[in-house]
Design a protein around this motif. Structure first.
Motif, PDB file in Angstrom:
ATOM      1  N   LYS A 168       8.041  12.939   2.611  1.00 12.00           N
ATOM      2  CA  LYS A 168       6.275  13.414   2.973  1.00 12.00           C
ATOM      3  C   LYS A 168       5.276  12.184   2.289  1.00 12.00           C
ATOM      4  CE  LYS A 168       3.762  17.511   1.413  1.00 12.00           C
ATOM      5  NZ  LYS A 168       3.250  18.241   1.460  1.00 12.00           N
ATOM      6  N   ILE A 169       5.474  12.177   1.355  1.00 12.72           N
ATOM      7  CA  ILE A 169       4.705  10.521   0.132  1.00 12.72           C
ATOM      8  C   ILE A 169       4.835   9.127   0.458  1.00 12.72           C
ATOM      9  CG2 ILE A 169       4.424   9.580  -1.611  1.00 12.72           C
ATOM     10  CD1 ILE A 169       5.590  12.073  -3.276  1.00 12.72           C
ATOM     11  N   GLU A 170       6.371   9.214   1.211  1.00 10.67           N
ATOM     12  CA  GLU A 170       6.687   7.630   1.897  1.00 10.67           C
ATOM     13  C   GLU A 170       5.662   7.403   3.457  1.00 10.67           C
ATOM     14  OE1 GLU A 170      10.802   5.529   2.087  1.00 10.67           O
ATOM     15  OE2 GLU A 170      10.618   6.594   2.982  1.00 10.67           O
ATOM     16  N   LYS A 171       5.452   8.427   4.173  1.00 15.11           N
ATOM     17  CA  LYS A 171       5.236   8.959   5.655  1.00 15.11           C
ATOM     18  C   LYS A 171       3.233   8.699   4.912  1.00 15.11           C
ATOM     19  CE  LYS A 171       4.456  11.320   9.882  1.00 15.11           C
ATOM     20  NZ  LYS A 171       4.552  12.768  10.126  1.00 15.11           N
ATOM     21  N   SER A 172       3.148   9.507   4.041  1.00 16.96           N
ATOM     22  CA  SER A 172       1.868   9.025   3.863  1.00 16.96           C
ATOM     23  C   SER A 172       0.939   7.941   3.699  1.00 16.96           C
ATOM     24  CB  SER A 172       1.200   9.851   2.839  1.00 16.96           C
ATOM     25  OG  SER A 172       0.050  10.262   2.521  1.00 16.96           O
ATOM     26  N   VAL A 176       7.156   1.165   0.316  1.00 13.16           N
ATOM     27  CA  VAL A 176       7.159   2.537  -0.842  1.00 13.16           C
ATOM     28  C   VAL A 176       8.658   2.311  -1.555  1.00 13.16           C
ATOM     29  CG1 VAL A 176       6.594   4.298  -1.529  1.00 13.16           C
ATOM     30  CG2 VAL A 176       5.581   3.501   0.150  1.00 13.16           C
ATOM     31  N   ASP A 177       8.818   2.453  -2.368  1.00 11.08           N
ATOM     32  CA  ASP A 177      10.191   2.835  -3.434  1.00 11.08           C
ATOM     33  C   ASP A 177      10.159   3.764  -3.646  1.00 11.08           C
ATOM     34  OD1 ASP A 177      12.257   0.304  -2.540  1.00 11.08           O
ATOM     35  OD2 ASP A 177      10.907  -0.700  -3.269  1.00 11.08           O
ATOM     36  N   VAL A 208       7.105   3.094  -6.483  1.00 12.84           N
ATOM     37  CA  VAL A 208       7.077   2.315  -6.729  1.00 12.84           C
ATOM     38  C   VAL A 208       6.061   1.410  -5.399  1.00 12.84           C
ATOM     39  CG1 VAL A 208       7.000  -0.221  -7.042  1.00 12.84           C
ATOM     40  CG2 VAL A 208       7.811   1.551  -9.068  1.00 12.84           C
ATOM     41  N   LEU A 209       4.846   0.799  -4.975  1.00 16.84           N
ATOM     42  CA  LEU A 209       4.635   0.320  -3.871  1.00 16.84           C
ATOM     43  C   LEU A 209       4.303  -0.970  -3.651  1.00 16.84           C
ATOM     44  CD1 LEU A 209       1.347   0.744  -3.782  1.00 16.84           C
ATOM     45  CD2 LEU A 209       2.129   3.455  -4.114  1.00 16.84           C
TER      46      LEU A 209
END
Length: 72
Positions: free
Chosen positions: A19-23, A33-34, A43-44
C-alpha cells in the motif's frame, strides 16, 4: 536525487508494505522505495525539491504514523 528515510508505525504485513510502496511510486518525484517491515522503515529516492512534509503526509493519509525521520 536525494534519499529520505522514515520510521513508520503500523506497518505489519506485506499488504501494508504494498500500500505504501504503490502510493509513493505513483508520485512522479519519487523514483525508488525500499521498505523494511522488520525495521519498520521506509527509505526512498526522490527529486531534490521533494519535501519531507509532503512524504509524511502521503504515508499518514494511508493510516500509518511517522514518529520520526531517519538519517540515510
Amino acid at each position: 536525487m536525494k534519499k529520505l528515510g522514515f520510521l513508520v508505525e503500523g506497518m505489519k504485513c506485506g499488504a501494508c508494505k504494498g500500500k505504501i510502496e504503490k502510493s509513493l511510486l505513483a508520485q512522479e518525484n519519487i523514483s525508488k522505495v525500499d521498505i523494511d517491515l522488520n525495521e519498520k522503515s521506509v527509505v526512498l529516492e526522490c527529486s531534490e525539491e521533494t519535501s519531507t512534509v509532503e512524504i509524511k503526509n502521503s504515508i499518514e493519509e494511508l493510516g500509518f504514523t511517522i514518529p520520526k525521520s531517519l538519517r540515510v
